[in-house]
Design a protein around this motif. Structure first.
Motif, PDB file in Angstrom:
ATOM      1  N   VAL A 173      28.786  45.823  69.111  1.00 50.22           N
ATOM      2  CA  VAL A 173      28.810  46.306  70.492  1.00 50.22           C
ATOM      3  C   VAL A 173      28.659  47.818  70.505  1.00 50.22           C
ATOM      4  N   ILE A 174      27.788  48.326  71.375  1.00 52.98           N
ATOM      5  CA  ILE A 174      27.671  49.760  71.615  1.00 52.98           C
ATOM      6  C   ILE A 174      27.836  50.010  73.110  1.00 52.98           C
TER       7      ILE A 174
ATOM      8  N   ARG B 172      20.743  50.397  65.836  1.00 53.39           N
ATOM      9  CA  ARG B 172      22.134  50.498  65.358  1.00 53.39           C
ATOM     10  C   ARG B 172      22.948  49.262  65.716  1.00 53.39           C
ATOM     11  N   LEU B 173      22.361  48.344  66.483  1.00 57.38           N
ATOM     12  CA  LEU B 173      23.011  47.070  66.791  1.00 57.38           C
ATOM     13  C   LEU B 173      22.715  46.063  65.686  1.00 57.38           C
TER      14      LEU B 173
ATOM     15  N   SER C 187      20.670  56.999  61.862  1.00 62.26           N
ATOM     16  CA  SER C 187      20.533  55.962  60.837  1.00 62.26           C
ATOM     17  C   SER C 187      21.786  55.794  59.977  1.00 62.26           C
ATOM     18  N   GLN C 188      22.688  56.793  59.986  1.00 58.20           N
ATOM     19  CA  GLN C 188      23.890  56.680  59.163  1.00 58.20           C
ATOM     20  C   GLN C 188      24.981  55.859  59.836  1.00 58.20           C
ATOM     21  N   LEU C 189      24.746  55.423  61.070  1.00 58.66           N
ATOM     22  CA  LEU C 189      25.756  54.698  61.829  1.00 58.66           C
ATOM     23  C   LEU C 189      25.492  53.199  61.847  1.00 58.66           C
ATOM     24  N   GLY C 190      26.582  52.430  61.931  1.00 54.05           N
ATOM     25  CA  GLY C 190      26.479  50.995  62.156  1.00 54.05           C
ATOM     26  C   GLY C 190      26.062  50.194  60.939  1.00 54.05           C
TER      27      GLY C 190
ATOM     28  N   TRP D  11      31.154  51.020  68.817  1.00 53.78           N
ATOM     29  CA  TRP D  11      30.771  52.420  69.012  1.00 53.78           C
ATOM     30  C   TRP D  11      30.814  52.768  70.499  1.00 53.78           C
ATOM     31  N   SER D  12      31.568  53.806  70.821  1.00 48.73           N
ATOM     32  CA  SER D  12      31.587  54.385  72.163  1.00 48.73           C
ATOM     33  C   SER D  12      30.795  55.682  72.107  1.00 48.73           C
TER      34      SER D  12
END
Length: 242
Positions: A173-174, A198-199, A166-169, A67-68
């Protein structure tokens, strides 16, 4: 903006923003206010770390997802893609998936196009990236476009980092660099906590070298300047993604 809307004061502009139910006025204000300074391979130590330390741990996965956050006009996520694809075989490169988010629709539209003037690349960088760039002709003379196979590895999406994430990951790596310098300590701590969630266990958070997590409560372990790692208590980072 106030002048272009033929408004006479900040109060009138505030009333206009509050009264606009479409959300377009707020988006236009954000686009006008946000700073989007960036460059390819900015803070190169992070890309060395990604290549030498992180990639060997995750390259055997079915999917390599990064994620960037606050990706601006796309130089960061494309740099991540270049870095990974230089190390992976063409078949392995198909597994690369980069989520690139920003609050500004204007810079996201530019990033999706993947077109940049030649002066954004040094001579050395151009030589390294030749396989991933198309040279512009005609009206695009003096520009380069990121090749389609690289652009397909990156999904650009509008996202406010203050929203529910909360919908991500989870991600191994972020990248969230040079964003927190604009926030107060309370907001920084809240954001770091939500990014940490999110990690995946053992995952890495990369922040800007001008930033610090000092005086912020967090459960991440300092690895090197601007690199922090989440505890591996429940699962090692090298575990296969299911």
């Amino acid at each position: 903006i106030i002048r272009s809307l033929n408004l006479n004061s900040f109060q009138e502009y505030y009333d206009f923003l509050v009264g606009d139910r479409s959300g377009e006025a707020l988006t236009a204000m954000i686009d006008a206010l946000t700073t989007n300074h960036t460059s390819f391979f900015r803070e190169p130590a992070h890309f060395t770390f990604l290549k030498d330390t992180v990639l060997p741990l995750i390259r055997k996965r079915d999917r390599v997802s990064i994620w960037s956050a606050a990706c601006s006009s796309g130089e960061e996520p494309y740099s991540i893609a270049f870095c990974l694809m230089q190390q992976l075989t063409p078949q392995e490169s198909q597994k690369v998936s980069i989520l690139a988010t920003d609050i500004s629709t204007r810079v996201l539209n530019h990033a999706r196009e993947g077109v940049y003037p030649a002066d954004r690349f040094t001579d050395v960088l151009l030589q390294q990236l030749r396989p991933y760039l198309l040279k512009g002709e005609g009206k695009w003379r003096g520009h380069f476009r990121v090749r389609k196979d690289v652009r397909e590895r990156v999904e650009f999406r509008r996202l406010n980092l203050m929203q529910n994430l909360s919908q991500l990951g989870p991600f191994p790596v972020i990248f969230c660099r040079n964003v927190m310098i604009y926030f107060d300590k309370i907001t920084q701590q809240d954001l770091v906590q939500r990014l940490s969630e999110r990690l995946e266990p053992g995952g890495y958070l990369l922040i800007g070298h001008a930033e610090s997590l000092n005086r912020i409560e967090h459960g991440l372990r300092y690895i090197q300047p601007a690199v922090y790692r989440k505890s591996e208590a429940t699962r090692n980072i090298s575990a296969q993604t299911r």
